[in-house]
Design a protein around this motif. Structure first.
Motif, PDB file in Angstrom:
ATOM      1  N   ALA A  46       0.840  -1.209   0.000  1.00 43.64           N
ATOM      2  CA  ALA A  46       0.000   0.000   0.000  1.00 43.64           C
ATOM      3  C   ALA A  46       0.871   1.254   0.000  1.00 43.64           C
ATOM      4  CB  ALA A  46      -0.923  -0.005   1.215  1.00 43.64           C
ATOM      5  N   LEU A  47       1.965   1.227   0.746  1.00 44.43           N
ATOM      6  CA  LEU A  47       2.852   2.386   0.803  1.00 44.43           C
ATOM      7  C   LEU A  47       3.587   2.602  -0.521  1.00 44.43           C
ATOM      8  CD1 LEU A  47       4.303   1.876   4.387  1.00 44.43           C
ATOM      9  CD2 LEU A  47       2.863   3.775   3.620  1.00 44.43           C
ATOM     10  N   THR A  48       3.890   1.525  -1.215  1.00 44.73           N
ATOM     11  CA  THR A  48       4.518   1.661  -2.527  1.00 44.73           C
ATOM     12  C   THR A  48       3.595   2.394  -3.493  1.00 44.73           C
ATOM     13  OG1 THR A  48       5.805  -0.361  -2.206  1.00 44.73           O
ATOM     14  CG2 THR A  48       5.509   0.394  -4.474  1.00 44.73           C
ATOM     15  N   VAL A  49       2.308   2.047  -3.453  1.00 45.28           N
ATOM     16  CA  VAL A  49       1.326   2.745  -4.298  1.00 45.28           C
ATOM     17  C   VAL A  49       1.265   4.219  -3.923  1.00 45.28           C
ATOM     18  CG1 VAL A  49      -1.107   2.888  -4.944  1.00 45.28           C
ATOM     19  CG2 VAL A  49      -0.035   0.650  -4.654  1.00 45.28           C
ATOM     20  N   TYR A  50       1.230   4.505  -2.611  1.00 40.58           N
ATOM     21  CA  TYR A  50       1.151   5.887  -2.151  1.00 40.58           C
ATOM     22  C   TYR A  50       2.375   6.682  -2.574  1.00 40.58           C
ATOM     23  CZ  TYR A  50       0.538   9.867   1.005  1.00 40.58           C
ATOM     24  OH  TYR A  50       0.393  11.136   1.510  1.00 40.58           O
ATOM     25  N   MET A  51       3.549   6.110  -2.373  1.00 40.88           N
ATOM     26  CA  MET A  51       4.789   6.848  -2.615  1.00 40.88           C
ATOM     27  C   MET A  51       5.114   6.972  -4.095  1.00 40.88           C
ATOM     28  SD  MET A  51       6.863   5.256   0.628  1.00 40.88           S
ATOM     29  CE  MET A  51       8.317   6.274   0.556  1.00 40.88           C
ATOM     30  N   THR A  52       4.443   6.184  -4.930  1.00 38.40           N
ATOM     31  CA  THR A  52       4.545   6.392  -6.372  1.00 38.40           C
ATOM     32  C   THR A  52       3.922   7.735  -6.747  1.00 38.40           C
ATOM     33  OG1 THR A  52       4.455   4.015  -6.781  1.00 38.40           O
ATOM     34  CG2 THR A  52       3.937   5.458  -8.635  1.00 38.40           C
ATOM     35  N   GLN A  53       2.863   8.111  -6.032  1.00 37.08           N
ATOM     36  CA  GLN A  53       2.197   9.392  -6.262  1.00 37.08           C
ATOM     37  C   GLN A  53       2.829  10.525  -5.467  1.00 37.08           C
ATOM     38  OE1 GLN A  53      -1.861   8.105  -5.153  1.00 37.08           O
ATOM     39  NE2 GLN A  53      -2.435   8.535  -7.262  1.00 37.08           N
ATOM     40  N   ASN A  54       3.318  10.210  -4.255  1.00 33.77           N
ATOM     41  CA  ASN A  54       3.789  11.262  -3.351  1.00 33.77           C
ATOM     42  C   ASN A  54       4.913  10.721  -2.477  1.00 33.77           C
ATOM     43  OD1 ASN A  54       4.168  13.305  -1.537  1.00 33.77           O
ATOM     44  ND2 ASN A  54       2.068  13.403  -0.814  1.00 33.77           N
ATOM     45  N   ALA A  55       6.137  11.045  -2.863  1.00 32.83           N
ATOM     46  CA  ALA A  55       7.302  10.602  -2.094  1.00 32.83           C
ATOM     47  C   ALA A  55       7.812  11.699  -1.161  1.00 32.83           C
ATOM     48  CB  ALA A  55       8.416  10.169  -3.042  1.00 32.83           C
ATOM     49  N   LEU A  56       7.063  12.812  -1.047  1.00 35.38           N
ATOM     50  CA  LEU A  56       7.489  13.928  -0.201  1.00 35.38           C
ATOM     51  C   LEU A  56       6.825  13.916   1.169  1.00 35.38           C
ATOM     52  CD1 LEU A  56       7.383  16.853  -2.806  1.00 35.38           C
ATOM     53  CD2 LEU A  56       9.354  15.486  -2.098  1.00 35.38           C
ATOM     54  N   ASP A  57       5.982  12.933   1.428  1.00 31.93           N
ATOM     55  CA  ASP A  57       5.220  12.880   2.670  1.00 31.93           C
ATOM     56  C   ASP A  57       6.005  12.114   3.727  1.00 31.93           C
ATOM     57  OD1 ASP A  57       3.360  12.723   4.681  1.00 31.93           O
ATOM     58  OD2 ASP A  57       1.693  12.190   3.372  1.00 31.93           O
ATOM     59  N   ALA A  58       6.395  12.801   4.788  1.00 34.17           N
ATOM     60  CA  ALA A  58       7.180  12.169   5.854  1.00 34.17           C
ATOM     61  C   ALA A  58       6.402  11.050   6.530  1.00 34.17           C
ATOM     62  CB  ALA A  58       7.586  13.221   6.883  1.00 34.17           C
ATOM     63  N   ARG A  59       5.080  11.159   6.579  1.00 34.96           N
ATOM     64  CA  ARG A  59       4.273  10.122   7.236  1.00 34.96           C
ATOM     65  C   ARG A  59       4.423   8.781   6.527  1.00 34.96           C
ATOM     66  NH1 ARG A  59      -1.439  12.661   6.734  1.00 34.96           N
ATOM     67  NH2 ARG A  59      -0.573  12.916   4.637  1.00 34.96           N
ATOM     68  N   ALA A  60       4.516   8.815   5.199  1.00 33.35           N
ATOM     69  CA  ALA A  60       4.657   7.570   4.428  1.00 33.35           C
ATOM     70  C   ALA A  60       5.999   6.907   4.738  1.00 33.35           C
ATOM     71  CB  ALA A  60       4.539   7.867   2.940  1.00 33.35           C
ATOM     72  N   TRP A  61       7.060   7.706   4.819  1.00 27.84           N
ATOM     73  CA  TRP A  61       8.378   7.147   5.131  1.00 27.84           C
ATOM     74  C   TRP A  61       8.404   6.588   6.556  1.00 27.84           C
ATOM     75  CZ3 TRP A  61      11.743   6.118   1.469  1.00 27.84           C
ATOM     76  CH2 TRP A  61      11.695   6.845   0.280  1.00 27.84           C
ATOM     77  N   LYS A  62       7.719   7.245   7.471  1.00 27.41           N
ATOM     78  CA  LYS A  62       7.660   6.745   8.844  1.00 27.41           C
ATOM     79  C   LYS A  62       6.943   5.399   8.899  1.00 27.41           C
ATOM     80  CE  LYS A  62       5.828   7.855  13.430  1.00 27.41           C
ATOM     81  NZ  LYS A  62       4.990   8.799  14.224  1.00 27.41           N
ATOM     82  N   LEU A  63       5.804   5.298   8.217  1.00 24.85           N
ATOM     83  CA  LEU A  63       5.073   4.026   8.185  1.00 24.85           C
ATOM     84  C   LEU A  63       5.895   2.936   7.505  1.00 24.85           C
ATOM     85  CD1 LEU A  63       1.421   5.170   7.376  1.00 24.85           C
ATOM     86  CD2 LEU A  63       2.202   4.017   9.448  1.00 24.85           C
ATOM     87  N   ARG A  64       6.626   3.326   6.465  1.00 26.19           N
ATOM     88  CA  ARG A  64       7.478   2.345   5.789  1.00 26.19           C
ATOM     89  C   ARG A  64       8.552   1.814   6.745  1.00 26.19           C
ATOM     90  NH1 ARG A  64       8.735   0.524   0.829  1.00 26.19           N
ATOM     91  NH2 ARG A  64      10.922   0.007   0.395  1.00 26.19           N
ATOM     92  N   ALA A  65       9.135   2.716   7.526  1.00 24.61           N
ATOM     93  CA  ALA A  65      10.137   2.284   8.505  1.00 24.61           C
ATOM     94  C   ALA A  65       9.525   1.342   9.540  1.00 24.61           C
ATOM     95  CB  ALA A  65      10.749   3.502   9.196  1.00 24.61           C
TER      96      ALA A  65
END
Length: 690
Positions: A545-564
């Motif tokens: 799910a995060l891969t789909v999100y970050m394909t559209q928006n890789a500037l969101d710190a929340r996505a990187w935090k969830l990925r970690a």
């Protein structure tokens, strides 16, 4: 001829109903709805705006294509026209807005902004065409009536909310009852700046004495409601509007002998009415504050003016930071920008203080430059200036077609438009349909189409250009309506998922999110999906799910935090370290949890050795959050950052045991202060309306 014969039922119906009247009433109803329902902040207002703009454009195109004129005047269409450069600029604004979104770095957001840009541009062109076709006066009269009634109703609602709810500034109808923090006093002030000159104009045009008395009372209430917003910037803009009004009417009196006679006979009445309105506004301000003081605390005017209120000078300091940050980052992508609604995701990496962030740059030009690029920002300025300058030229230079009514219309429309434009130099409120729609309508009313030479060649050129323009507008309208319909389905499906998630129905929510996976305007849907998978202890699905999100928006710190977090669950220390370093770099001043996660990676010996060299950096972040909690900056003491501070103190104590006592003392002191702030907040009286 064949087309006309085949479509005669459509032609007959359009003749009977009058295309212009359908469009007029659709716009007026939308105007009422957008002002009275959350100020037009909700997505429903944007989707309705796009639908109305698309349909009325197609109706007008059909009217022109089939030559329908019954019920709608068409006089003067061959003598005046809109400058080609204005059409070109508006079309450029629309196409570049679309291009910016397609090129966006934050494509899961911003589609609603594009809808507003395209829709408002189409409506602006339609209003100008109404003047050329000779039907604008009817619509303008109705517009003034509707905006006057709606503004007074909104002020009354705002007074009730201010008195009976624990919100310390009057917000009119610019609030959302679902969320305790969604009150927008500056947006209300922006609307009041736009509305009061239009109410004055309606007062001038009204002859019935009883109705004039009602409008005069409503005008005083509206200005009193503006004062109760406690917006310092809006108050300065209001003073500027008053000065501009006096100077404009005075200049007309000096330059035109006819106005000298009118002003001499009317000056005493104007002064009396001004005194009455001022008295009503002041009495309303004092009386409403007295009523509120029986239930809730009232802000001190002296503290607000001297910047000694709870926010101090932070509003000025942070605005200057936003302006500098947006200006500097706008040159990263000067042609198409980062994409609409990108400031929220671009700015945090440039932050210098805890929670000193915003959804916008607090300046319409800089915000547009960062989102859409400098070309669109310049086009926007030129588009606004074109009607303003054309109207000013009619007022003060070209006096051949003198009309007292036209002059008063131009003066107060200019005052309304320039007041809002000035306020949006230190704020940004055009995301509210209840502000943007009447603003662009006023721009259309201000535009004075130019006369053109009557010759066969010129007429043919304009005929060819108008046919081409109609085809372009049809294309944009069809594209707009298609996108509105397709994304509307996605919004409905994802909203079902959000409701299910709020009710704790994890599996149901995931099913709805899966059905809405093709949605462009997904916003935080995939983040929610990842969080639900983590709750189910399924890190692999969360990462998908995060891969789909970050394909559209890789500037969101929340996505990187969830990925970690997901990678830590999956025992991938190196991947988690890289992800949390990225999250920390972007959002270390927005969420202390970024530092907490980064410190947790010290379980790995190699990573621990690296972290040991960054003690001063971590101490600075830790102290900054502790100070912010003790000062309750941006209500941080009510947030999860307090618990994160305690967790970070434990992690730092393990990493740097020599300073364990200091870390725990700082964290304990901040936590004690947060507890006091939370107790105060809990003890506050609840609202009496909801």
């Amino acid at each position: 001829m064949f087309i006309r014969q085949v479509n005669w039922p459509i032609l007959y119906a359009m003749n009977r109903l009058s295309v212009s009247r359908i469009s007029e009433w659709s716009l007026l109803l939308l105007l009422c709805f957008s002002i009275l329902w959350r100020g037009g902040k909700g997505l429903e207002s944007t989707w309705l705006l796009a639908g109305v703009a698309g349909i009325m454009t197609l109706l007008y195109a059909a009217k022109r294509f089939f030559g329908i004129t019954s019920g709608d005047a068409a006089t003067g269409a061959k003598k005046i026209d809109t400058p080609v450069f204005l059409w070109a600029m508006v079309l450029g604004l629309m196409f570049l807005s679309i291009a910016s979104y397609l090129h966006s770095s934050v494509q899961n957001y911003g589609l609603d902004t594009v809808f507003r840009n395209v829709s408002l541009s189409l409506i602006f062109l339609w209003v100008i065409r109404q003047k050329i076709d000779g039907t604008q006066e009817r619509f303008f009269t109705r517009f003034l009536q509707v905006i006057t009634a709606t503004a007074i109703i909104a002020a009354l609602i705002g007074i009730a909310v201010y008195v009976f709810q624990p919100v310390n500034r009057l917000v009119g109808t610019f609030f959302d009852i679902r969320f305790t923090t969604d009150y927008w006093p500056n947006a209300w002030a922006d609307f009041a700046l736009l509305a009061w000159p239009l109410v004055v104009l309606q007062l001038i045009r009204t002859e019935a004495l009883k109705l004039r008395a009602v409008i005069l009372l409503g005008l005083g209430m509206l200005i009193g409601a503006l004062l109760l917003s406690y917006s310092r910037g809006a108050l300065l803009a209001f003073v500027g509007q008053c000065i501009l009004t006096v100077l404009s009417i005075g200049a007309l009196g000096i330059s035109d002998i006819r106005y000298k006679r009118i002003l001499k006979s009317a000056v005493s009445g104007i002064i009396v009415q001004a005194v009455v309105v001022t008295t009503i506004a002041v009495l309303l301000f004092l009386g409403v504050n007295q009523l509120r003081s029986q239930l809730y605390p009232v802000q001190s005017v002296a503290e607000k003016i001297t910047f000694t209120a709870s926010e101090g000078t932070s509003s000025i300091d942070e605005r200057s930071q936003f302006w500098q940050q947006s200006f500097e980052r706008s040159f990263d992508h000067p042609f198409l920008g980062y994409g609409p609604y990108s400031f929220r995701f671009v700015q945090p990496s440039s932050m210098q203080h805890v929670l000193a962030t915003s959804d916008h740059a607090h300046n319409v030009i800089l915000n547009t430059a960062l989102d859409f690029g400098w070309i669109v920002a310049v086009l926007l300025v030129l588009i606004v200036l074109t009607p303003v300058l054309s109207s000013a030229r009619m007022l003060f230079v070209d006096r051949r077609e003198w009309s007292q009514e036209k002059d008063m219309n131009a003066v107060f429309l200019l005052v309304a438009v320039l007041g809002v434009a000035a306020h949006n130099m230190i704020d940004y409120n055009f995301q509210f349909v209840g502000i943007a729609l009447p603003f662009w309508l006023c721009l259309g009313f201000l535009m004075v189409p130019r006369a053109r030479k009557e010759s066969v060649a010129t007429s043919f050129m304009y005929w060819k250009f108008s046919r081409y323009l109609i085809r372009v507008k049809i294309f944009l309208a069809v594209l707009l309506l298609t996108a509105v319909f397709a994304e509307g389905i996605g919004l409905v499906l994802s909203s079902f998922g959000r409701h299910a998630e709020a009710n704790g129905e994890t599996d149901t929510a995931l099913q709805w999110y899966d059905r809405a996976k093709h949605e462009w305007f997904s916003r935080d849907m995939h983040l929610s999906e990842a969080q639900l998978y983590l709750q189910k202890n399924d890190p692999a699905s969360a990462l998908n799910a995060l891969t789909v999100y970050m394909t559209q928006n890789a500037l969101d710190a929340r996505a990187w935090k969830l990925r970690a977090m997901a990678l830590l669950r999956d025992q991938d220390i190196s991947g988690a370290t890289a992800a949390i370093e990225k999250a920390y770099a972007i959002g270390k001043y927005t969420d202390l949890g970024m530092l907490d996660l980064l410190l947790q990676t010290a379980r790995d010996p190699e990573q621990k050795a690296t972290l040991l060299t960054r003690k001063l950096e971590f101490d600075a972040i830790f102290s900054a959050y502790a100070d912010a909690i003790e000062q309750n900056t941006h209500f941080i003491a009510l947030s999860q950052n307090v618990e994160e501070l305690l967790s970070v103190a434990r992690e730092l104590s393990q990493l740097f045991p020599m300073d364990e006592r200091r870390y725990k003392q700082i964290a304990r002191r901040a936590a004690d202060h947060a507890r006091e702030e939370r107790e105060k907040y809990t003890a506050q009286a609840t609202g009496m309306l909801w």
